[in-house]
Design a protein around this motif. Structure first.
Motif, short mmCIF file in Angstrom:
data_model
loop_
_atom_site.label_atom_id
_atom_site.label_comp_id
_atom_site.label_asym_id
_atom_site.label_seq_id
_atom_site.Cartn_x
_atom_site.Cartn_y
_atom_site.Cartn_z
N VAL A 88 0.84 -1.21 0.00
CA VAL A 88 0.00 0.00 0.00
C VAL A 88 0.87 1.25 0.00
O VAL A 88 0.58 2.24 -0.71
N LEU A 89 1.94 1.25 0.79
CA LEU A 89 2.85 2.39 0.84
C LEU A 89 3.49 2.66 -0.51
O LEU A 89 3.59 3.82 -0.95
N ARG A 90 3.90 1.61 -1.21
CA ARG A 90 4.55 1.79 -2.52
C ARG A 90 3.57 2.30 -3.57
O ARG A 90 3.95 3.09 -4.44
N ARG A 91 2.33 1.88 -3.51
CA ARG A 91 1.34 2.29 -4.51
C ARG A 91 0.81 3.70 -4.26
O ARG A 91 0.24 4.31 -5.17
N SER A 92 0.98 4.21 -3.05
CA SER A 92 0.39 5.51 -2.71
C SER A 92 1.40 6.63 -2.54
O SER A 92 1.01 7.78 -2.34
N THR A 93 2.70 6.35 -2.55
CA THR A 93 3.71 7.38 -2.33
C THR A 93 4.75 7.36 -3.44
O THR A 93 4.85 6.40 -4.20
N ARG A 94 5.52 8.44 -3.51
CA ARG A 94 6.62 8.55 -4.46
C ARG A 94 7.84 9.08 -3.74
O ARG A 94 7.76 9.62 -2.64
N GLY A 95 8.99 8.94 -4.39
CA GLY A 95 10.23 9.40 -3.79
C GLY A 95 11.17 8.25 -3.53
O GLY A 95 10.73 7.13 -3.24
N ALA A 96 12.48 8.53 -3.63
CA ALA A 96 13.47 7.47 -3.51
C ALA A 96 13.43 6.80 -2.14
O ALA A 96 13.49 5.57 -2.03
N PHE A 97 13.29 7.61 -1.06
CA PHE A 97 13.31 7.02 0.27
C PHE A 97 12.11 6.11 0.49
O PHE A 97 12.24 4.97 0.96
N MET A 98 10.92 6.59 0.16
CA MET A 98 9.71 5.80 0.40
C MET A 98 9.68 4.55 -0.48
O MET A 98 9.23 3.49 -0.05
N GLU A 99 10.15 4.68 -1.72
CA GLU A 99 10.16 3.52 -2.62
C GLU A 99 11.10 2.44 -2.10
O GLU A 99 10.75 1.25 -2.08
N GLN A 100 12.29 2.84 -1.68
CA GLN A 100 13.25 1.85 -1.17
C GLN A 100 12.80 1.29 0.18
O GLN A 100 13.01 0.11 0.47
N LEU A 101 12.17 2.11 1.01
CA LEU A 101 11.66 1.61 2.29
C LEU A 101 10.56 0.58 2.06
O LEU A 101 10.54 -0.48 2.71
N ALA A 102 9.66 0.86 1.12
CA ALA A 102 8.59 -0.10 0.82
C ALA A 102 9.17 -1.39 0.25
O ALA A 102 8.71 -2.50 0.60
N LEU A 103 10.19 -1.27 -0.59
CA LEU A 103 10.82 -2.46 -1.16
C LEU A 103 11.46 -3.31 -0.08
O LEU A 103 11.29 -4.54 -0.04
#
Length: 365
Positions: free
Chosen positions: A89-104
Motif C-alpha cells: 500500500v505504501l509503494r502504490r500511494s507514495t513517491r520518492g526514492a526514500f519511500m520507494e526503497q523503504l517499501a521495497l
C-alpha cells in the motif's frame, strides 16, 4: 546495436501511419515532465535515500528479533503478512526514492518472514516453495516496482523448478529450465505486442529474471555438477543431451522468427547457413547445454537491441565455452585444434554471408 533517436522513432511511426501528426509534440511534453519529476534528483541523493530506507527497515526487523518474535512461527508469519501488505500500500500511494526503497525493503522482509514462519511450522521445504509461488504471483501484479518484480519472478522460477525436481528428478529440472527458456524467448519475441497490454510493465522484469535464472542455473550445474550428484540420483535421470536438443530447437525457432521479422528468406541459402551453424554448434556441445542457450540469448539481445541482455549472454557464453573447453576429454593439442577449427568455420560462415547477402547483412547490423 546503436539505438535509434526519438526523432527517428517518431518519424518511422508517422510514416507507417501509426501516429497522428501532433503526436511528436505530445511525446516531447511527456518526456520533459518525466525528466523534471523522475530524473531531476541526482543519483547520489537517491542512493543515500535508498541506503537510509534499508537501514531503517533493518532496525525495524532487529527490534522484532530482540523481543523474541523470531521464535514464534505463527506470529512471525502473521506479522510478515501485515508488513508486506502495508509495504505494498505504501509503494502504490507514495513517491520518492526514500519511500520507494523503504517499501521495497519492508516488502522483501515481509515475504521472508511469511516463508520462514510457515516453513518452520510445517517443517517442509515444499511448503516454502509453494508459498514463494503464491506470494511471488501476488506481488508480481500488485507491487509496482521493477526490482521486486525481478526478484519475485526469479524466486517463482526457482520454486517451480525445485518442485518439478522433487516430483520428477533430473527430468523435471530440465523441463523446468526449458520451460523458463521458452517463456523468455516468447516474452522478448512478442515484446512489442505485450507491452501494449494491461500488464506490459511486467514483460521486462520477468524476461530478464528468467534469463538470469536459466543462465545462472546452467552455469551452476556445469561447475558444481561433480559435487552435487544427488541431483542426478533423485527421480528420473536424463542425459544433458536432451536439454541441449531442446534449447537448440528453441534457438532455431527464434532465429527463424528473427529472420522473418527482418524480411530475410529463411528457406534460402542464408537461412540454411544459419540453421546449419546453430545445429552444428548444438551437436558439438551436446553435454554442455549452456553454450546453445547462450547463443539463443545473444540472438534475442541483438534482435531487441538490448545491451544488458547481450552483455549477460556474452559473459555467459564465455563462461560456458570455458567450461566446455575444460570438460573436453582431449589433449591440449586436440583442444587447441578443435577451437581453431570451430573459429575458422564461423569466420568462414560470416564471410560467406557478407559476400552473398551484403544488403541483408547491413540491415541486420
Amino acid at each position: 546495436m546503436a539505438r535509434p533517436s526519438l526523432q527517428d522513432v517518431l518519424n518511422g511511426l508517422q510514416a507507417e501511419g501509426h501516429l497522428a501528426p501532433d503526436a511528436e509534440a505530445r511525446a516531447r511534453t511527456a518526456i520533459e515532465v518525466y525528466r523534471r519529476t523522475d530524473v531531476a534528483t541526482p543519483w547520489f541523493v537517491k542512493a543515500l535515500a535508498g541506503f537510509g530506507a534499508w537501514v531503517a527497515a533493518a532496525f525495524l526487523l532487529s527490534f522484532f528479533g530482540c523481543v523474541g518474535l523470531w521464535d514464534e512461527e505463527l506470529m512471525l508469519a502473521f506479522l510478515g503478512l501485515i508488513i508486506g501488505g502495508g509495504a505494498t500500500v505504501l509503494r502504490r500511494s507514495t513517491r520518492g526514492a526514500f519511500m520507494e526503497q523503504l517499501a521495497l525493503a519492508l516488502c522483501l522482509a515481509g515475504v521472508a518472514m511469511v516463508q520462514t514462519g510457515i516453513a518452520m511450522m510445517m517443517e517442509s521445504e515444499i511448503a516454502f516453495a509453494v508459498i514463494q509461488l503464491v506470494l511471488g504471483a501476488v506481488l508480481l501484479f500488485l507491487f509496482p516496482d521493477a526490482i521486486l518484480r525481478f526478484l519475485m519472478a526469479l524466486g517463482m522460477a526457482g520454486a517451480a523448478v525445485y518442485l518439478l525436481w522433487k516430483g520428477l528428478g533430473e527430468l523435471g529440472m530440465q523441463l523446468g529450465l526449458l520451460g523458463c527458456a521458452v517463456l523468455v524467448h516468447w516474452l522478448l519475441l512478442e515484446q512489442a505486442r505485450l507491452r501494449r497490454g494491461r500488464w506490459g510493465e511486467l514483460v521486462g522484469p520477468v524476461a530478464f529474471a528468467l534469463a538470469c535464472g536459466v543462465m545462472g542455473a546452467l552455469l551452476t550445474l556445469n561447475f558444481a555438477g561433480a559435487f552435487i550428484q544427488e541431483l542426478r540420483m533423485h527421480g528420473i535421470s536424463t542425459p544433458d543431451a536432451v536439454l541441449t536438443l531442446g534449447m537448440a530447437a528453441l534457438t532455431l525457432y527464434t532465429a527463424w522468427r528473427v529472420m522473418r521479422e527482418l524480411g530475410l528468406e529463411a528457406s534460402g541459402v542464408a537461412g540454411a547457413a544459419v540453421f546449419v551453424a546453430l545445429g552444428v554448434t548444438a551437436l558439438m556441445t551436446l553435454h554442455t547445454p549452456a553454450v546453445i542457450t547462450a547463443v539463443g540469448m545473444m540472438v534475442l539481445g541483438f534482435h531487441r537491441r538490448s545491451a544488458v541482455l547481450l552483455g549477460l549472454a556474452v559473459a555467459f557464453l564465455l563462461a560456458a565455452g570455458g567450461w566446455y573447453y575444460y570438460d573436453l576429454g582431449l589433449t591440449l593439442l586436440a583442444k587447441a585444434l578443435a577451437l581453431t577449427g570451430s573459429g575458422l568455420v564461423f569466420l568462414g560462415l560470416r564471410l560467406f554471408l557478407l559476400r552473398r547477402f551484403p544488403v541483408a547483412a547491413t540491415e541486420v547490423r
